[in-house]
Design an enzyme around this catalytic site. Structure first.
Site, PDB file in Angstrom:
ATOM      1  N   GLU A 264       0.823  -1.207   0.000  1.00 30.81           N
ATOM      2  CA  GLU A 264       0.000   0.000   0.000  1.00 30.81           C
ATOM      3  C   GLU A 264       0.859   1.260   0.000  1.00 30.81           C
ATOM      4  O   GLU A 264       0.470   2.291  -0.549  1.00 30.81           O
ATOM      5  CB  GLU A 264      -0.935  -0.006   1.210  1.00 30.81           C
ATOM      6  CG  GLU A 264      -2.106   0.947   1.097  1.00 30.81           C
ATOM      7  CD  GLU A 264      -3.181   0.646   2.121  1.00 30.81           C
ATOM      8  OE1 GLU A 264      -4.192   0.030   1.760  1.00 30.81           O
ATOM      9  OE2 GLU A 264      -2.990   1.021   3.293  1.00 30.81           O
ATOM     10  N   HIS A 293       7.111 -25.901   1.085  1.00 27.14           N
ATOM     11  CA  HIS A 293       6.530 -27.006   0.324  1.00 27.14           C
ATOM     12  C   HIS A 293       5.448 -26.532  -0.658  1.00 27.14           C
ATOM     13  O   HIS A 293       4.994 -27.322  -1.480  1.00 27.14           O
ATOM     14  CB  HIS A 293       5.935 -28.043   1.278  1.00 27.14           C
ATOM     15  CG  HIS A 293       6.978 -28.843   2.003  1.00 27.14           C
ATOM     16  ND1 HIS A 293       7.469 -30.036   1.535  1.00 27.14           N
ATOM     17  CD2 HIS A 293       7.633 -28.601   3.153  1.00 27.14           C
ATOM     18  CE1 HIS A 293       8.376 -30.505   2.370  1.00 27.14           C
ATOM     19  NE2 HIS A 293       8.498 -29.651   3.358  1.00 27.14           N
ATOM     20  N   LYS A 407     -13.269   2.785  -1.816  1.00 23.97           N
ATOM     21  CA  LYS A 407     -14.153   3.234  -0.737  1.00 23.97           C
ATOM     22  C   LYS A 407     -15.239   4.167  -1.267  1.00 23.97           C
ATOM     23  O   LYS A 407     -16.411   4.057  -0.901  1.00 23.97           O
ATOM     24  CB  LYS A 407     -13.339   3.970   0.337  1.00 23.97           C
ATOM     25  CG  LYS A 407     -12.407   3.088   1.149  1.00 23.97           C
ATOM     26  CD  LYS A 407     -11.677   3.938   2.185  1.00 23.97           C
ATOM     27  CE  LYS A 407     -10.734   3.116   3.034  1.00 23.97           C
ATOM     28  NZ  LYS A 407     -10.025   3.952   4.034  1.00 23.97           N
TER      29      LYS A 407
END
Length: 439
Positions: A264, A293, A407
């Site tokens: 961000e 893995h 937003k």
């Protein structure tokens, strides 16, 4: 108890052409000196608020006072927050918050109705404290959670007692939550001015839940202060945060918290001059041997566009010995006489070399042990390195315009006044979708 950073795995001497030549690193010193001076100037002008957090002793005393006032009948804290208001707390609790006898802390950063409904169904409101965290007081997800929780507390505990089950962490002066605190008299804590959510782990945002969980928050800040003082006293290439930032910048980076901090802060469309740069690096969380893995194949043999950062713990605090048994089976018997910690650290060293042999750069943070002091150092180092990379790239690491756009559009869809045009914009986008490709 000093955290060290091993940068050898980033060098060409270790990984070949995929690494940095020694002269490239030394040649970066004048630029790092410039960045140091720039950041020092911003700090002196009060424009680098996160850097002062380790030294804000009044703030931590307020956190401890509020924590001490939590009644003995409360055994659970539920944090209502999202993004930077949740991930810092998760990082602290994940590293330090598992000791027996401590209060339970739950971070509720999801508005999934099934998950949040199940959480509320299994807790006892009489024994639960809710910490509502939003600096702006306008975070839709957190405020929605708050409305649901407040309604339940009011119904079950009454209009007087329910207030003792809420602590609000928000801006000192402005915002919807500050208004609610002033109107209703909830206990409150402050997010310092100039500190964004992803840099707020060492504010009341992270420190209050940590204190409730029994973490020594004063020692956490002492560790951050130690890293700050050590860095300021060092030459640019001996400053762990600056050296790491410079080398990562030249090459093109492990917890969820760091992923948000890095992504961000550094994913930006424009630089400080307004030019389109679309700059950024994509952080991916990988957890020890488990993700060795599941992800290592990509990092060893996939595109050469990654740098691996390891966090190694020398003393794990707990020794789990491996029994000496099945000595006749060479595929198992060799493990006897060792410990789980030895195996984990051996896998780190082996993975580091496996990457180097394939020309893939890596660096290692070495923690003598995991405690509040060392974790404070690591968090502060990573925050400083993030800001330094922003300075090297010429971008603003503190803004988040890409997040704000989402937003704004969500506000429109939910009918928030003043965002009617956003609703129209989303509805127009939905109308343009081709039904043939919705299968």
């Amino acid at each position: 108890m000093t955290v060290r950073v091993d940068l050898n795995g980033l060098l060409a001497a270790a990984v070949g052409a995929g690494g940095l030549a020694a002269e490239e690193v030394t040649g970066l010193e004048p630029e790092l000196a410039r960045v140091r001076d720039e950041l020092a100037g911003r700090r002196a002008a009060g424009a680098l608020a996160f850097a002062e957090l380790p030294h804000r002793h009044d703030d931590v005393r307020r956190v401890l006072d509020v924590a001490a006032g939590v009644g003995a009948d409360v055994d659970t804290l539920v944090v209502l927050g999202i993004g930077g208001s949740a991930l810092g707390t998760r990082a602290l609790l994940g590293a330090l918050g598992d000791a027996a006898g401590r209060r339970r802390v739950i971070v509720a950063d999801s508005i999934d109705p099934d998950a949040f409904g199940a959480l509320l169904a299994r807790i006892d409101p009489q024994r639960t404290l809710f910490n509502v965290i939003s600096k702006s007081g306008e975070t839709a997800e957190t405020m929605a959670q708050f409305l649901v929780v407040r309604d339940r507390l009011l119904r079950e505990l009454g209009a007087v007692d329910y207030k003792q089950h809420l602590v609000v962490t928000t801006d000192a002066e402005k915002g919807v939550l500050r208004q609610i605190v002033n109107d209703e008299g909830f206990r409150d804590l402050v997010v310092p001015s100039g500190v964004g959510g992803r840099f707020s782990a060492l504010t009341a945002v992270g420190l209050f839940p940590a204190a409730i969980a029994g973490i020594d928050v004063e020692e956490l800040l002492a560790g951050a202060a130690h890293m700050d003082e050590r860095a300021r006293a060092a030459a640019p290439l001996a400053d762990p945060a600056l050296a790491l930032a410079g080398m990562l910048f030249l090459l093109a980076a492990t917890a969820d918290w760091f992923c948000q901090l890095w992504a961000e802060s550094l994913g930006k469309a424009q630089d400080l001059a307004g030019r389109t740069v679309e700059w950024g690096q994509t952080p991916v969380r990988a957890l020890g041997a488990a993700d060795q893995h599941s992800q290592l194949q990509l990092y060893v043999a996939g595109p050469r566009d990654k740098v691996v950062l390891f966090a190694r713990v020398e003393d794990h605090g707990v020794v789990v010995d491996l029994p000496t048994t099945y000595q006749d089976l060479e595929g198992v018997g060799y493990l006897g006489g060792h410990s789980l910690g030895e195996l984990l650290n051996a896998e780190h060293q082996a993975t580091e070399l496996a990457l180097a042999k394939c020309g893939r750069p890596s660096a290692t943070f070495v923690l003598p042990a995991v405690n509040a002091f060392t974790l404070g150092q690591l968090l502060y180092l990573l925050e400083t390195a993030t800001v330094a990379v922003g300075a090297l790239a010429g971008i603003d690491p503190f803004g988040q315009p890409g997040v704000e756009e989402g937003k704004r559009l969500a506000y429109g869809l939910m009918g928030r006044p003043g965002f009617e045009a956003s609703r129209v914009e989303v509805e127009a986008w939905l109308a343009r979708k081709d039904a043939r490709f919705i299968l």
